[in-house]
Every structure is written in structure tokens, then in C-alpha cells.
Design an enzyme around this catalytic site. Sequence first.
Site, PDB file in Angstrom:
ATOM      1  CB  ILE A  76      -1.708  53.365  11.016  1.00  0.00           C
ATOM      2  CG1 ILE A  76      -2.947  53.345  10.127  1.00  0.00           C
ATOM      3  CG2 ILE A  76      -0.546  54.134  10.409  1.00  0.00           C
ATOM      4  CD1 ILE A  76      -2.727  52.944   8.722  1.00  0.00           C
ATOM      5  CB  CYS A  77       3.309  51.270  12.946  1.00  0.00           C
ATOM      6  SG  CYS A  77       4.624  51.567  14.149  1.00  0.00           S
ATOM      7  CB  VAL A  78       1.803  55.087  17.035  1.00  0.00           C
ATOM      8  CG1 VAL A  78       2.728  54.290  17.929  1.00  0.00           C
ATOM      9  CG2 VAL A  78       1.759  56.533  17.489  1.00  0.00           C
TER      10      VAL A  78
END
Lengths: 116, 123
Positions: A76-78
Amino acid sequence: MKFGILLKESPYNYQAFDSVYNFANAALEMGHEIIGIFFYDDAVYVGNKYLEPPQGERNIKSYIHALKSKGVRLVICVAAGKRRGLTQNTVSESAEISGLGQLLELSIESDRLITF
Amino acid sequence: MKDQKAKIMFVCRTAPYGTIYEQEAIEAMIMFSSYEQDISVAFIGDGVFSLKKGQDPSLINIKNFTQTYLVLKDDFEISHLYVEKESLEERGVREEDLLAEVEVIPRAELRNKIDEMKVLLPF
């Protein structure tokens, strides 16, 4: 073949994650490798551990657990996640939070990066 | 990661406002360019509107990303900003309406560029 996958769409407005799930399963069955799935834009919502769809409906949460159990990395992209409330506290145990560098790595290390 | 620079193209297909695609595509461009890859950006379809001069998105509380593209080109070494000629014509946008830093190329030429890419990232 080594595939990387980028998903950009949210899990319920769009069929995109269902297609990722089906694509990944089909590819694995055929002996290909999925080196990772990167969740960007609204796709980060796929990683929300509190998802609770009605019984008898397709279950996104069970899909990601199934992918994880087959050894697929779910990232998941931070930055996109933070915007949308996806943090270490709210993310599914089957997914991990990391940076866009992971998408670059998937882009370079895969034979094909497929976007849904 | 492999030593050789990978040829990566972002393909911007959506209008700059109304969705977040452009904003998050730009965030990815900035990050990717810091890893010294060979990065280009192509604008097709409604994506061409992102490059029109004279935008003032402060009215809807959004940053003016046309400025960001200039910075990406000059300081972050994004190698090319391509715009598809046919997409401009279909939308009645003239080349002189766009930022000077872009390269307007016909669809067939863009297709050849796309063929050279290792990675395509559509937004």
C-alpha cells in the site's frame, strides 16, 4: 514471466481489483510469478482491515488474504494511504505499507508491469 | 535494482481537475525521477488539458501543476514531455495554448516511442 501489478482504482466502485485477483490467480496457475501488487490512488482502500462486506457478496478482504497466502506481496502506498486514513493501525495484516520506491522496483524487476 | 537506466513513460490520460489521477501521477514522477531513471511523460486524450497555459486552480484550492511540469523538466531531469497532436486537434487546443517546453508529436510517432519503453504507467 515475472509480472508486477499496479492497481489504481477503489475496490467497490470499480471491478479493477477483482480483475487483479483473477489475473494473479490465472498467472500463478500457469506458472508465472507475481512479484508484487502496488496499491496507489484510491486502490489503497483495498488494504483497509475493517472492510466488512455483506455475507454472500464477493469478499475483498478474503481475496487479499488468499493472494498473500500464495506468497504475493501486497504493498500500500504510504503517501496515498495516509491521505485516506490507511496507516499501520488500519491496514490489513496481509498487506504492508511502503513508498513509491516499491512501485519503481516492481517496474524494473518485472518483465511486465500491468496496470488495472 | 539493475544498473542500467530503465525507460519509463507516464501516460497522462485524464483532465487535470475532477479526479486525483494527475496529482498522484506527479507525485510518482517526482519520486521516480530521484532514482535517475530515463523518464518521459506523454499526454494523450483529456490529459492534454494539463498543459494549457494560464490556469488558476487556486479557485478550487488545488496547486497549479503546470508549474510542476516545468520544474520536473528542468530540475528533475524528466527527459521529455510529449503531447499527442491528434488529441489536441480533437479538443480544439492549439499548440500555442500550451507550455513551451512540450513536444507535440503525431500519434504514429508516439506509438514508436511507447514501443521503446520498458515500463508504461497509465494515469
